[in-house]
Design an enzyme around this catalytic site. Structure first.
Site, PDB file in Angstrom:
ATOM      1  N   ARG A 115      62.670 -19.383  91.182  1.00  0.00           N
ATOM      2  CA  ARG A 115      61.920 -20.213  90.235  1.00  0.00           C
ATOM      3  C   ARG A 115      60.553 -20.541  90.835  1.00  0.00           C
ATOM      4  O   ARG A 115      60.307 -21.652  91.313  1.00  0.00           O
ATOM      5  CB  ARG A 115      62.719 -21.467  89.886  1.00  0.00           C
ATOM      6  CG  ARG A 115      63.904 -21.127  88.981  1.00  0.00           C
ATOM      7  CD  ARG A 115      64.427 -22.313  88.230  1.00  0.00           C
ATOM      8  NE  ARG A 115      64.981 -21.910  86.946  1.00  0.00           N
ATOM      9  CZ  ARG A 115      65.544 -22.745  86.097  1.00  0.00           C
ATOM     10  NH1 ARG A 115      65.602 -24.023  86.371  1.00  0.00           N
ATOM     11  NH2 ARG A 115      66.021 -22.306  84.949  1.00  0.00           N
ATOM     12  N   GLN A 120      57.777 -16.489  86.536  1.00  0.00           N
ATOM     13  CA  GLN A 120      58.096 -17.186  85.292  1.00  0.00           C
ATOM     14  C   GLN A 120      58.408 -16.223  84.150  1.00  0.00           C
ATOM     15  O   GLN A 120      59.294 -16.490  83.329  1.00  0.00           O
ATOM     16  CB  GLN A 120      56.945 -18.106  84.902  1.00  0.00           C
ATOM     17  CG  GLN A 120      56.904 -19.399  85.693  1.00  0.00           C
ATOM     18  CD  GLN A 120      55.797 -20.320  85.227  1.00  0.00           C
ATOM     19  OE1 GLN A 120      54.859 -19.895  84.545  1.00  0.00           O
ATOM     20  NE2 GLN A 120      55.893 -21.582  85.584  1.00  0.00           N
ATOM     21  N   ASP A 123      62.117 -15.254  84.106  1.00  0.00           N
ATOM     22  CA  ASP A 123      63.103 -16.336  84.166  1.00  0.00           C
ATOM     23  C   ASP A 123      64.017 -16.317  82.945  1.00  0.00           C
ATOM     24  O   ASP A 123      63.793 -17.018  81.962  1.00  0.00           O
ATOM     25  CB  ASP A 123      62.378 -17.679  84.283  1.00  0.00           C
ATOM     26  CG  ASP A 123      63.323 -18.840  84.533  1.00  0.00           C
ATOM     27  OD1 ASP A 123      64.553 -18.624  84.535  1.00  0.00           O
ATOM     28  OD2 ASP A 123      62.836 -19.979  84.700  1.00  0.00           O
ATOM     29  N   SER A 126      65.869 -19.647  81.836  1.00  0.00           N
ATOM     30  CA  SER A 126      65.082 -20.542  80.987  1.00  0.00           C
ATOM     31  C   SER A 126      64.995 -20.024  79.561  1.00  0.00           C
ATOM     32  O   SER A 126      65.128 -20.790  78.596  1.00  0.00           O
ATOM     33  CB  SER A 126      63.677 -20.735  81.572  1.00  0.00           C
ATOM     34  OG  SER A 126      63.729 -21.465  82.774  1.00  0.00           O
ATOM     35  N   TYR A 220      66.438 -27.905  89.939  1.00  0.00           N
ATOM     36  CA  TYR A 220      67.667 -28.461  89.382  1.00  0.00           C
ATOM     37  C   TYR A 220      67.894 -29.867  89.919  1.00  0.00           C
ATOM     38  O   TYR A 220      67.363 -30.265  90.965  1.00  0.00           O
ATOM     39  CB  TYR A 220      68.872 -27.595  89.746  1.00  0.00           C
ATOM     40  CG  TYR A 220      68.831 -26.207  89.173  1.00  0.00           C
ATOM     41  CD1 TYR A 220      69.194 -25.964  87.859  1.00  0.00           C
ATOM     42  CD2 TYR A 220      68.434 -25.118  89.952  1.00  0.00           C
ATOM     43  CE1 TYR A 220      69.163 -24.679  87.324  1.00  0.00           C
ATOM     44  CE2 TYR A 220      68.400 -23.832  89.429  1.00  0.00           C
ATOM     45  CZ  TYR A 220      68.769 -23.632  88.119  1.00  0.00           C
ATOM     46  OH  TYR A 220      68.733 -22.358  87.595  1.00  0.00           O
TER      47      TYR A 220
END
Length: 359
Positions: A115, A120, A123, A126, A220
């Site tokens: 992450r 991105q 990902d 997500s 997280y």
């Protein structure tokens, strides 16, 4: 790209518009016939995008793109030195990972993508959490025996539903935004105070339970101590009767889902209330959740469906395919596989390394 074999899986790893972008930059894409039908992507669309339809994509492909981990039978079809990309469950399925390793497969787990800003576009956790958060809110609205928005009618005014979202990761924030669009009064909670601004920026209120946790390097929430969990449950038990809908999204990778809502808290909720538990696949945030099912307990509907992205396979596949394509282009610039294990993304996502096969 082979068809997905799991009974509950309708997504696919590549979609026609992504295939059309890969073909001109050095990739030949083989698609198993019928693979995209369940996600509303017909074979003709893949052919028009430049893919070649085949009966057995495992036979000649150098790389296999999947959504779910391969079954034991599918793993036997993989060859040494083939590259595999998909959700491979490295933290919860060590036997499956060992099977891939012993077969000499070079496997990249989409859930292990670091992450970091540079990754991105890859990902997938997500992108699929966005789908889950949206769908969870629709499930709640459908099952709640009340309107979500405030209505002013000739028969009088109907008060809006009150929605509480527990967890402000991608899924939680999407649930907040969707519930707001549907007209509910929304409140959000997370043990990480840093996300309060994000919740409030979406027009929701912040629920302060006096419980503060830390954030991991991956973004997280760190697991709370037993004392913190006990206090959190007690505080929630007092506050839950205020809400018509509760959507829970708290997950810790590779661990059982934290228990947020004890049975006593469910009993205290108003009859007809709804809980949608997005952590059901890891045991559930609610004590009374039945993973994979919808149940009524203490006059409260508890939805514990798993794999919600598969219930919206068209857009879920589009998002996932873009993640896969971004990783592919990172691993194979110009269509030539170049594995640099000094690179943070390559090393982080790789769960079994390429092995040389003895002559």
């Amino acid at each position: 790209m082979p068809s997905e074999s799991a009974a509950d899986e309708r997504r696919v790893a590549l979609v026609p518009d992504v295939v059309a972008r890969l073909a001109p930059i050095g990739f030949e894409v083989l698609v198993e016939r019928g693979a995209g039908e369940a996600a509303s992507f017909p074979d003709a669309a893949y052919e028009d995008a430049g893919a070649r339809l085949v009966e057995d994509p495992y036979d000649e492909a150098e790389g296999i793109m999947k959504v779910r981990k391969p079954t034991e039978q599918e793993a036997q079809l993989l060859r040494a030195n083939q590259v595999l990309i998909g959700f491979l469950e490295p933290l919860t399925d060590p036997e499956g990972i060992e099977r891939l390793a012993s077969g000499g497969v070079t496997a990249f787990a989409m859930e292990a993508i670091p992450r970091i800003t540079r990754a991105q576009s890859m990902d997938a956790l997500s992108s699929q959490a966005t789908v889950s958060g949206y769908k969870a809110t629709l499930l709640a609205a459908e099952r709640l025996p009340r309107f979500f928005p405030m209505l002013m009618t000739a028969a009088g005014t109907v008060a809006p539903a009150k929605v509480l979202v527990l967890g402000a990761g991608v899924a939680g924030l999407q649930a907040v935004a969707t519930a707001r669009r549907l007209g509910a009064v929304v409140t959000g909670f997370d043990v990480r105070p840093v996300v309060r601004e994000q919740i409030e920026s979406l027009g929701a209120s912040w629920l302060d339970l006096g419980i503060v946790g830390e954030e991991t390097a991956g973004g997280y929430a760190q697991e709370l101590s037993e004392e913190q969990q006990r206090r959190q449950q007690e505080e929630l038990e007092q506050r839950l009767p205020e809400f018509d809908v509760v959507i829970t999204t708290a997950l810790i990778p590779g661990r059982p889902a934290p228990r947020l809502i004890p049975a006593g808290a469910v009993a205290a909720m108003r009859p007809g209330s709804v809980i949608v538990d997005l952590a059901a696949e890891a045991g559930g945030n609610c004590e009374l959740t039945d993973p994979g099912a919808e149940v009524v307990r203490e006059h409260v509907t508890i939805v514990g469906f798993t794999n919600l992205p598969s219930s919206m396979p068209h857009h879920a596949s589009q998002l996932y395919a873009r993640n896969v394509a971004a990783l592919l282009q990172h691993l194979a610039p110009d269509g030539q596989l170049t594995l640099d294990f000094d690179d943070e993304i390559t090393a982080g996502a790789c769960v079994t390394r390429k092995q040389e096969v003895p002559a």
